[in-house]
Motif scaffolding. Structure first.
Motif, short mmCIF file in Angstrom:
data_model
loop_
_atom_site.label_atom_id
_atom_site.label_comp_id
_atom_site.label_asym_id
_atom_site.label_seq_id
_atom_site.Cartn_x
_atom_site.Cartn_y
_atom_site.Cartn_z
N VAL A 1 42.06 40.92 2.16
CA VAL A 1 41.05 40.36 3.05
C VAL A 1 41.00 41.18 4.33
O VAL A 1 42.04 41.59 4.87
N ALA A 2 39.76 41.43 4.80
CA ALA A 2 39.55 42.07 6.10
C ALA A 2 38.81 41.08 6.99
O ALA A 2 37.78 40.52 6.60
N VAL A 3 39.34 40.85 8.18
CA VAL A 3 38.74 39.94 9.16
C VAL A 3 38.24 40.77 10.33
O VAL A 3 39.05 41.40 11.03
N ILE A 4 36.89 40.80 10.52
CA ILE A 4 36.30 41.66 11.55
C ILE A 4 35.64 40.77 12.59
O ILE A 4 34.80 39.92 12.25
N PRO A 5 35.97 40.94 13.88
CA PRO A 5 35.30 40.16 14.94
C PRO A 5 33.81 40.48 14.97
O PRO A 5 33.40 41.64 14.89
N ASP A 6 33.02 39.43 15.10
CA ASP A 6 31.57 39.61 15.12
C ASP A 6 31.13 40.42 16.34
O ASP A 6 30.17 41.19 16.29
N GLU A 7 31.84 40.28 17.44
CA GLU A 7 31.50 41.03 18.65
C GLU A 7 31.68 42.53 18.43
O GLU A 7 30.90 43.34 18.95
N GLU A 8 32.70 42.90 17.66
CA GLU A 8 32.95 44.32 17.39
C GLU A 8 31.84 44.89 16.51
O GLU A 8 31.42 46.03 16.69
N ILE A 9 31.35 44.08 15.58
CA ILE A 9 30.29 44.56 14.69
C ILE A 9 29.01 44.79 15.47
O ILE A 9 28.27 45.76 15.24
N LEU A 10 28.74 43.89 16.41
CA LEU A 10 27.47 43.97 17.15
C LEU A 10 27.62 44.69 18.49
O LEU A 10 26.79 44.51 19.38
N GLU A 11 28.68 45.50 18.63
CA GLU A 11 28.91 46.16 19.91
C GLU A 11 27.79 47.12 20.27
O GLU A 11 27.57 47.42 21.45
N LYS A 12 27.05 47.63 19.27
CA LYS A 12 25.96 48.55 19.55
C LYS A 12 24.61 47.83 19.64
O LYS A 12 23.59 48.46 19.82
N LEU A 13 24.67 46.53 19.47
CA LEU A 13 23.41 45.78 19.46
C LEU A 13 23.16 44.98 20.72
O LEU A 13 22.08 44.43 20.88
N PRO A 14 24.10 44.85 21.65
CA PRO A 14 23.90 43.89 22.74
C PRO A 14 22.64 44.12 23.54
O PRO A 14 21.96 43.16 23.92
N TYR A 15 22.33 45.40 23.86
CA TYR A 15 21.16 45.65 24.72
C TYR A 15 19.88 45.19 24.04
O TYR A 15 19.06 44.48 24.62
N LEU A 16 19.71 45.62 22.78
CA LEU A 16 18.52 45.18 22.04
C LEU A 16 18.50 43.66 21.86
O LEU A 16 17.48 43.01 22.03
N LYS A 17 19.67 43.13 21.59
CA LYS A 17 19.78 41.68 21.40
C LYS A 17 19.43 40.95 22.68
O LYS A 17 18.71 39.95 22.68
N ASN A 18 19.95 41.45 23.82
CA ASN A 18 19.66 40.82 25.10
C ASN A 18 18.18 40.91 25.45
O ASN A 18 17.59 39.96 25.98
N ILE A 19 17.58 42.08 25.17
CA ILE A 19 16.15 42.23 25.45
C ILE A 19 15.33 41.22 24.65
O ILE A 19 14.43 40.56 25.16
N ILE A 20 15.67 41.11 23.37
CA ILE A 20 14.94 40.17 22.50
C ILE A 20 15.16 38.73 22.98
O ILE A 20 14.22 37.92 23.04
N ASN A 21 16.39 38.42 23.35
CA ASN A 21 16.67 37.06 23.84
C ASN A 21 15.93 36.77 25.14
O ASN A 21 15.42 35.67 25.35
N ILE A 22 15.87 37.79 26.02
CA ILE A 22 15.15 37.60 27.28
C ILE A 22 13.66 37.38 27.03
O ILE A 22 13.03 36.50 27.63
#
Length: 579
Positions: free
Chosen positions: A267-288
């Motif tokens: 089993v591999a357990v990966i933090p979701d924040e680590e997976i989306l570390e390259k997505l925050p800016y786009l994600k934040n823009i869309i959320n805004i």
């Protein structure tokens, strides 16, 4: 719910404009939210697939190594005679030689099992324990596992249960091991592997801060982990065929691969924040953008309401009041758009014109109704007039001057009542006095062929009623029911009644004649203007028309025949103020 929906003005401009704003903005908001969710899901899928392929590759290597060990141990358990001689009751030299051969064979084969720590042979008779090492592991650890296995095999009463098809996880002194044992007579051949050793290659994979690789049992118990700290909120019991997301405070993606050779999983357990570390800016823009759109929606509605809906509502409120009959209403001079200002001014001018026009039409209608009522009231039956003159003439021939005077006085009162100036309403007592006068004239015409009875309480005598409303039906009774065979009796009753919670005046005129013919009665009850073989029933139509003009449909008149004989007319009138 249906009542609430039925109250919504679906065809109004307000509803359409509001629905239009929602129809435009809500899909955009949902599209942004969906795009954000979809982007995250795509990244999850890609990351999960990548780790899934890596775990599948490494699990295949482990299974292949375990499978090779299985085949070799099964071969030795089935065909190696030296294995069976270890505990046999034979010459000690031969038994020692067999032990040496078995030990050498274990040492030769273990090099092919990269995933195996120790291969061993144990005989329950001679208590000999032979083993070969693949790695230089801790002596103390090896002795603990050895002691556990010897104790397990010595105590086992059903040793066939140990000859299982899969590698079984066993917890020994706080550490998990995978053990596989085959039976060969009184001897057992088996192997074990420390679960921590299987995770060494996966420890080189960067799973991010808080991530880890683990070897778990089929029940989800962590047997070995690349990180010692346990995330108590991570669920490892999910289906490993596909990835899943778990965690309460922090979210983790869990990817795994099942072993085909044992009851364990990688089993591999990966933090979701680590997976989306390259997505925050786009994600934040869309959320805004989505959040701003949600905030913009009520602002748009407020602006739309102020600029469009309120001016329209002012006009609609004024129109509804005009529809309800209030033509005095006007729209005040509010500060609004030029288009609505022009509409307000035009509306007010139109209402002024309608007001003046309505007054003119109303006055004209009043004059017309008064003329029609006067005309209806002045409709004198020519037969009655001629018959009355004929009676006076015959009385004069016979010298009955007292009867002539009485008849002349009755006719004077009759025509005075008919031609009075006020044709609106009269007191019920005046109408009854006129009816008595009319019946007395007819009694002079038909002596001993006519009698009547009036049952009216004194307290209702001052109730206003339309003139001639009773006399017309009494006239019809005399006209169609008086015969020389038996006297005609006319009964007139009046009283107050309750109808739909309102006080009304009920008048009943009943005679003992033959009653209405069935065909004529059906036409009268249907509200049709009746014409019989004797001509038109002008009296009935006269009363119906006057009730319609005076009461606008709130009065009613019913026609029927009695159970025995005779006609019955029931008139129900709303109470009018005293004249």
């Amino acid at each position: 719910m249906r009542k609430f929906i039925s109250k919504i003005p679906l065809n109004s401009i307000s509803f359409k404009l509001t629905a239009g704003v929602f129809a435009v903005l809500l899909p955009l908001i949902f599209l942004l939210i969906y795009n954000n969710i979809y982007s995250i899901k795509v990244i999850h899928n890609q990351v999960a697939e990548s780790y899934k392929n890596l775990l599948t590759l490494y699990m295949r290597q482990i299974d292949d190594s375990l499978d090779a060990a299985d085949e070799n141990m099964a071969y030795m358990a089935a065909l190696d005679n030296d294995l069976k001689l270890i505990g046999a009751d034979i010459d000690p030299n031969y038994r020692s030689l067999a032990q040496i051969k078995v030990s050498n064979r274990l040492s030769e084969n273990i090099g092919s099992y990269k995933a195996i720590d120790v291969v061993f042979v144990y005989n329950t008779i001679s208590k000999e324990f032979l083993y070969a090492l693949n790695y230089k592991n801790d002596f103390e650890e090896r002795e603990i596992v050895k002691k556990y296995i010897i104790n397990l095999l010595d105590k086992s009463t059903q040793s066939d249960d140990l000859n299982v098809k899969k590698w079984t996880p066993v917890k020994i002194d706080g550490q998990f091991y995978l053990i596989k044992i085959f039976k060969a007579g009184d001897s057992y051949i088996g192997a074990w592997v420390n679960t921590k050793r299987l995770l060494i290659p996966l420890g080189l994979i960067n799973l991010g801060e808080g991530g880890k690789s683990a070897l778990t049992s089929s029940e989800g118990t962590i047997m070995a982990s690349s990180v010692e700290t346990n995330n108590i909120d991570i669920d490892l019991t999910g289906d490993l065929q596909n990835y899943y997301i778990t965690g309460d405070k922090n979210k983790y993606i869990v990817v795994g691969e099942n072993s085909t050779k044992g009851d364990f999983n990688l089993v591999a357990v990966i933090p979701d924040e680590e997976i989306l570390e390259k997505l925050p800016y786009l994600k934040n823009i869309i959320n805004i953008i989505a959040f701003a759109s949600i905030l913009l929606l009520p602002l748009c509605l407020v602006f739309l309401r102020k600029v469009v809906l309120i001016p329209i509502n002012r006009m609609m409120t004024a129109m509804k009041k005009i529809r309800d009959g209030n033509i005095e209403v006007r729209i005040k001079n509010y500060k609004t758009s030029d288009e609505f200002q022009i509409a307000y001014d035009t509306f007010n001018k139109m209402v002024d014109q309608i007001h003046d026009l309505k007054i003119s039409i109303y006055e004209e209608q009043l004059s017309k109704q008064k003329a029609e009522l006067k005309h209806l009231q002045l409709q004198v039956n020519p037969h009655f007039f001629l018959n009355s003159l004929n009676i006076i003439y015959r009385m004069a021939q016979t010298g009955k001057y007292e009867l002539i005077k009485e008849m002349a006085l009755c006719l004077l009162q009759y025509f005075r009542y008919m031609f009075r100036e006020n044709s609106g309403f009269v007191f019920l007592k005046d109408e009854l006095k006129h009816v008595k006068n009319y019946i007395h004239i007819q009694e002079l015409r038909f002596p001993e062929s006519l009698n009547y009875n009036i049952e009216v309480p004194e307290f209702i005598l001052n109730t206003p009623v339309p003139p001639l409303i009773i006399q017309n039906f009494v006239e019809n009774s005399i006209k169609y029911a008086v015969t020389l065979d038996e006297p005609l009796h006319i009964l007139i009753k009046a009283d107050f009644v309750k109808e739909k919670g309102q006080d009304k005046l009920e008048i009943i005129i009943q005679d003992t004649g033959k009653g209405f013919p069935e065909e004529i009665l059906k036409q009268i009850q249907a509200g049709q203007r009746v014409i019989s073989k004797d001509g038109e029933h002008i009296g009935i139509w006269n009363v119906q028309r006057r009730l319609q003009l005076l009461y606008k449909g709130s009065a009613s008149i019913e026609f029927s025949n009695g159970n025995q004989k005779g006609a019955i007319i029931k008139i129900t009138l709303p109470l009018q103020p005293e004249i």
